[in-house]
Scaffold this motif. Structure first.
Motif, PDB file in Angstrom:
ATOM      1  N   MET A 125      59.397  96.200 162.413  1.00 21.00           N
ATOM      2  CA  MET A 125      59.928  96.323 161.055  1.00 21.00           C
ATOM      3  C   MET A 125      60.043  94.802 160.708  1.00 21.00           C
ATOM      4  SD  MET A 125      60.673  99.180 160.214  1.00 21.00           S
ATOM      5  CE  MET A 125      61.781  99.024 158.639  1.00 21.00           C
ATOM      6  N   GLY A 126      59.960  94.346 159.407  1.00 19.78           N
ATOM      7  CA  GLY A 126      60.021  93.067 159.147  1.00 19.78           C
ATOM      8  C   GLY A 126      60.591  92.713 157.741  1.00 19.78           C
ATOM      9  N   TRP A 127      61.238  91.456 157.704  1.00 18.51           N
ATOM     10  CA  TRP A 127      61.938  90.981 156.320  1.00 18.51           C
ATOM     11  C   TRP A 127      60.931  89.854 155.876  1.00 18.51           C
ATOM     12  CZ3 TRP A 127      65.878  93.357 154.060  1.00 18.51           C
ATOM     13  CH2 TRP A 127      66.753  94.194 154.655  1.00 18.51           C
ATOM     14  N   TYR A 128      60.715  90.210 154.435  1.00 20.52           N
ATOM     15  CA  TYR A 128      59.888  89.069 153.687  1.00 20.52           C
ATOM     16  C   TYR A 128      61.028  88.762 152.719  1.00 20.52           C
ATOM     17  CZ  TYR A 128      55.535  90.278 156.279  1.00 20.52           C
ATOM     18  OH  TYR A 128      54.629  90.575 157.420  1.00 20.52           O
ATOM     19  N   ARG A 129      60.750  87.413 152.014  1.00 18.47           N
ATOM     20  CA  ARG A 129      61.208  87.072 150.800  1.00 18.47           C
ATOM     21  C   ARG A 129      60.252  86.576 149.775  1.00 18.47           C
ATOM     22  NH1 ARG A 129      64.983  82.008 152.891  1.00 18.47           N
ATOM     23  NH2 ARG A 129      63.038  80.514 153.307  1.00 18.47           N
ATOM     24  N   GLN A 130      60.685  86.687 148.475  1.00 20.32           N
ATOM     25  CA  GLN A 130      59.688  86.142 147.686  1.00 20.32           C
ATOM     26  C   GLN A 130      60.673  85.151 146.750  1.00 20.32           C
ATOM     27  OE1 GLN A 130      57.247  88.639 145.392  1.00 20.32           O
ATOM     28  NE2 GLN A 130      56.003  86.792 144.659  1.00 20.32           N
ATOM     29  N   ARG A 131      60.610  83.670 146.829  1.00 18.34           N
ATOM     30  CA  ARG A 131      61.579  83.023 146.200  1.00 18.34           C
ATOM     31  C   ARG A 131      61.018  82.725 144.737  1.00 18.34           C
ATOM     32  NH1 ARG A 131      62.502  77.996 150.583  1.00 18.34           N
ATOM     33  NH2 ARG A 131      60.365  78.694 151.282  1.00 18.34           N
ATOM     34  N   PRO A 132      61.541  82.332 143.883  1.00 16.80           N
ATOM     35  CA  PRO A 132      61.006  82.100 142.649  1.00 16.80           C
ATOM     36  C   PRO A 132      59.928  81.213 142.507  1.00 16.80           C
ATOM     37  CG  PRO A 132      63.386  82.143 142.658  1.00 16.80           C
ATOM     38  CD  PRO A 132      63.172  81.807 143.720  1.00 16.80           C
ATOM     39  N   GLY A 133      58.986  81.650 141.766  1.00 14.46           N
ATOM     40  CA  GLY A 133      57.511  80.947 141.738  1.00 14.46           C
ATOM     41  C   GLY A 133      56.982  80.925 142.946  1.00 14.46           C
ATOM     42  N   LYS A 134      57.189  81.500 144.215  1.00 18.58           N
ATOM     43  CA  LYS A 134      56.568  81.372 145.231  1.00 18.58           C
ATOM     44  C   LYS A 134      55.848  82.545 145.880  1.00 18.58           C
ATOM     45  CE  LYS A 134      58.376  77.189 146.328  1.00 18.58           C
ATOM     46  NZ  LYS A 134      57.640  75.873 146.575  1.00 18.58           N
ATOM     47  N   GLN A 135      54.968  82.743 146.664  1.00 17.42           N
ATOM     48  CA  GLN A 135      54.439  83.780 147.484  1.00 17.42           C
ATOM     49  C   GLN A 135      55.340  84.459 148.022  1.00 17.42           C
ATOM     50  OE1 GLN A 135      50.439  82.557 148.821  1.00 17.42           O
ATOM     51  NE2 GLN A 135      49.715  83.172 146.886  1.00 17.42           N
ATOM     52  N   ARG A 136      55.234  85.762 148.310  1.00 16.61           N
ATOM     53  CA  ARG A 136      55.984  86.341 149.403  1.00 16.61           C
ATOM     54  C   ARG A 136      55.801  85.645 150.626  1.00 16.61           C
ATOM     55  NH1 ARG A 136      56.610  92.889 148.918  1.00 16.61           N
ATOM     56  NH2 ARG A 136      56.759  92.063 146.649  1.00 16.61           N
ATOM     57  N   GLU A 137      56.724  85.481 151.674  1.00 21.79           N
ATOM     58  CA  GLU A 137      56.785  85.000 152.929  1.00 21.79           C
ATOM     59  C   GLU A 137      57.241  85.734 153.893  1.00 21.79           C
ATOM     60  OE1 GLU A 137      58.450  81.151 152.881  1.00 21.79           O
ATOM     61  OE2 GLU A 137      60.239  81.836 151.824  1.00 21.79           O
ATOM     62  N   LEU A 138      56.941  85.637 155.282  1.00 26.53           N
ATOM     63  CA  LEU A 138      57.596  86.128 156.274  1.00 26.53           C
ATOM     64  C   LEU A 138      58.755  85.649 156.543  1.00 26.53           C
ATOM     65  CD1 LEU A 138      57.587  88.490 158.724  1.00 26.53           C
ATOM     66  CD2 LEU A 138      55.961  86.878 159.998  1.00 26.53           C
TER      67      LEU A 138
END
Length: 113
Positions: free
Chosen positions: A34-47
């Motif tokens: 299982m993993g959590w990723y995030r996508q900050r405004p204007g950025k690519q999704r990151e681990l």
């Protein structure tokens, strides 16, 4: 078909904490990575973090020391505990299950300065 449902996002002041949850449907959860990723405004999704079936974890350098990942196989749920939040942690946070590359719908985290 496996589904993932994230919850726990919201608005918090800098320095505060949130705990995200990702509940999975279906069986054999304990065997998934299982993993959590995030996508900050204007950025690519990151681990952000991952946890294996045996409980081994990986935490990205950007959040190391502030975020922890854990899982409760009895509840088919993985958690992301986020402490000492910063405005740059503002993002949509997504849960991912492997194998199968199943994504959740995401939950918004907003950190105000």
């Amino acid at each position: 078909q496996v589904q993932l449902v994230e919850s726990g996002g919201g608005l918090v002041q800098a320095g505060g904490s949130l705990r995200l949850s990702c509940a999975a449907s279906g069986s054999m959860f304990e065997f998934n990575v299982m993993g959590w990723y995030r996508q900050r405004p204007g950025k690519q999704r990151e681990l952000v973090a991952t946890i294996t079936s045996s409980g081994s974890t990986y935490i990205a350098d950007s959040v190391k020391g502030r975020f922890t990942i854990s899982r409760d196989n009895a509840k088919n749920t993985v958690y992301l505990q986020m402490n000492s939040l910063k405005p740059e942690d503002t993002a949509v946070y997504y849960c991912l299950k492997n194998p199968g590359s199943v994504w959740g719908q995401g939950t918004q985290v907003t950190v105000s300065s």
